[in-house]
Design an enzyme around this catalytic site. Structure first.
Site, mmCIF file in Angstrom:
data_model
loop_
_atom_site.group_PDB
_atom_site.id
_atom_site.type_symbol
_atom_site.label_atom_id
_atom_site.label_comp_id
_atom_site.label_asym_id
_atom_site.label_seq_id
_atom_site.Cartn_x
_atom_site.Cartn_y
_atom_site.Cartn_z
ATOM 1 N N ASP A 126 0.822 -1.209 0.000
ATOM 2 C CA ASP A 126 0.000 0.000 0.000
ATOM 3 C C ASP A 126 0.858 1.262 0.000
ATOM 4 O OD1 ASP A 126 0.925 -0.424 2.588
ATOM 5 O OD2 ASP A 126 -1.053 -0.743 3.451
ATOM 6 N N GLU A 132 -9.841 -1.932 5.283
ATOM 7 C CA GLU A 132 -10.500 -1.640 6.546
ATOM 8 C C GLU A 132 -11.722 -2.546 6.739
ATOM 9 O OE1 GLU A 132 -8.921 0.015 8.577
ATOM 10 O OE2 GLU A 132 -8.154 1.929 7.851
ATOM 11 N N ASN A 171 -7.759 -2.719 14.423
ATOM 12 C CA ASN A 171 -9.148 -3.010 14.040
ATOM 13 C C ASN A 171 -9.233 -4.224 13.109
ATOM 14 O OD1 ASN A 171 -8.164 -2.021 11.624
ATOM 15 N ND2 ASN A 171 -9.690 -0.420 11.383
ATOM 16 N N HIS A 207 -7.477 -4.681 10.295
ATOM 17 C CA HIS A 207 -7.193 -4.472 8.873
ATOM 18 C C HIS A 207 -5.890 -5.160 8.487
ATOM 19 C CE1 HIS A 207 -4.945 -0.414 9.703
ATOM 20 N NE2 HIS A 207 -4.070 -1.383 9.593
HETATM 21 P P1 PGA Z 1 2.052 -1.398 12.671
HETATM 22 O O1 PGA Z 1 0.854 -1.380 11.640
HETATM 23 O O2 PGA Z 1 2.994 -2.467 12.202
HETATM 24 O O3 PGA Z 1 2.663 -0.039 12.607
HETATM 25 O O4 PGA Z 1 1.455 -1.736 14.003
HETATM 26 C C1 PGA Z 1 0.316 -2.581 11.196
HETATM 27 C C2 PGA Z 1 -0.904 -2.322 10.359
HETATM 28 O O5 PGA Z 1 -1.602 -1.323 10.611
HETATM 29 O O6 PGA Z 1 -1.174 -3.116 9.450
#
Ligand code: PGA
Length: 241
Positions: free
Chosen positions: A64, A139, A132, A134
């Protein structure tokens, strides 16, 4: 699903490197799906330090990118990948792929990325998970059959990611993301999670049925899925707590 619970973040990173390092040692031209965020940083450090593995013929495809940020922007994921991984490897820049956050025609950019994913079947996809549930920027509510698309980030994602920006207002509200349909097409999937903040999403992934309300649950049917956790991320699991 291969569930691996480790004691620490470092041990989680080493377990992940066990899977990725051995793949690249065996398959010189492996195609790796890579992720950004805090979670894979320990793994990327191990990849950078291991001078015995060459990435000369490896190709990478990232999950992404923020919409509106160019590859030169210090908060872009293209910049993150260069700074935290690619500059330490002998990988060729033209073999590293990431959505173009400033593409003039976003729909065309999504189609271009889908074409790339069709041409470059991934041997392995690395993933973090949002609090959450995702994966990438898919999302809650994202259909499991979605391909590359533009998303409006959930409030919780903007909040989680704001720690990396000066002000919460600076966090882009939209992003390009690989879709769930393509994430699950990788031959092997390695999902990493560390910290208490991820424990409830991890519990739902492991203990509940697949449901678009938890995007990561699209992985549940995958035939070669590793879920590698530290103790805190595993702390709400009933069978290992
Ligand atoms: P993080 O993010 O590794 O910074 O916790 C993971 C994500 O949001 O997929």
């Amino acid at each position: 699903m291969k569930l691996i619970v480790t004691e620490t973040y470092e041990a989680m990173s080493r377990a992940a490197y066990g899977v990725i390092g051995s793949l690249v040692s065996k398959k010189k031209d492996a195609v790796l799906g890579l992720a950004t965020g805090s979670t894979p940083l320990g793994l990327y450090r191990l990849m950078a330090e291991d001078r015995t593995v060459s990435y000369r013929d490896v190709k990478t495809v990232n999950l992404d990118e923020y919409a509106g940020l160019s590859a030169a922007h210090s908060q872009s994921y293209a910049y993150f990948m260069r700074e935290n991984l690619f500059r330490y490897l002998d990988i060729l820049p033209q073999n590293t792929h990431i959505p173009n956050g400033v593409a003039p025609d976003p729909a065309e950019e999504c189609a271009r990325y889908d074409g790339l994913l069709d041409r470059l079947p991934r041997d392995l996809q690395l993933l973090g998970i949002g609090s959450n549930g995702h994966i990438a920027f898919n999302e809650p509510g994202t259909p499991f059959d979605a391909r590359t698309h533009i998303v409006t980030l959930a409030e919780s994602t903007v909040r989680d990611n704001s720690r990396l920006f000066d002000r919460i207002e600076d966090v882009p509200k939209q992003a390009f993301t690989m879709g769930l349909a393509d994430i699950v097409r990788a031959k092997t999937v390695v999902l990493l999670a560390n910290g208490r903040n991820k424990a409830e999403a991890v519990r739902r992934l492991i203990e509940e049925d697949a449901d678009p309300a938890l995007p990561a649950s699209a992985l549940k049917q995958h035939e070669d899925l590793y879920v590698i956790l530290d103790r805190e991320a595993a702390s709400l699991l009933h069978e290992t707590a």
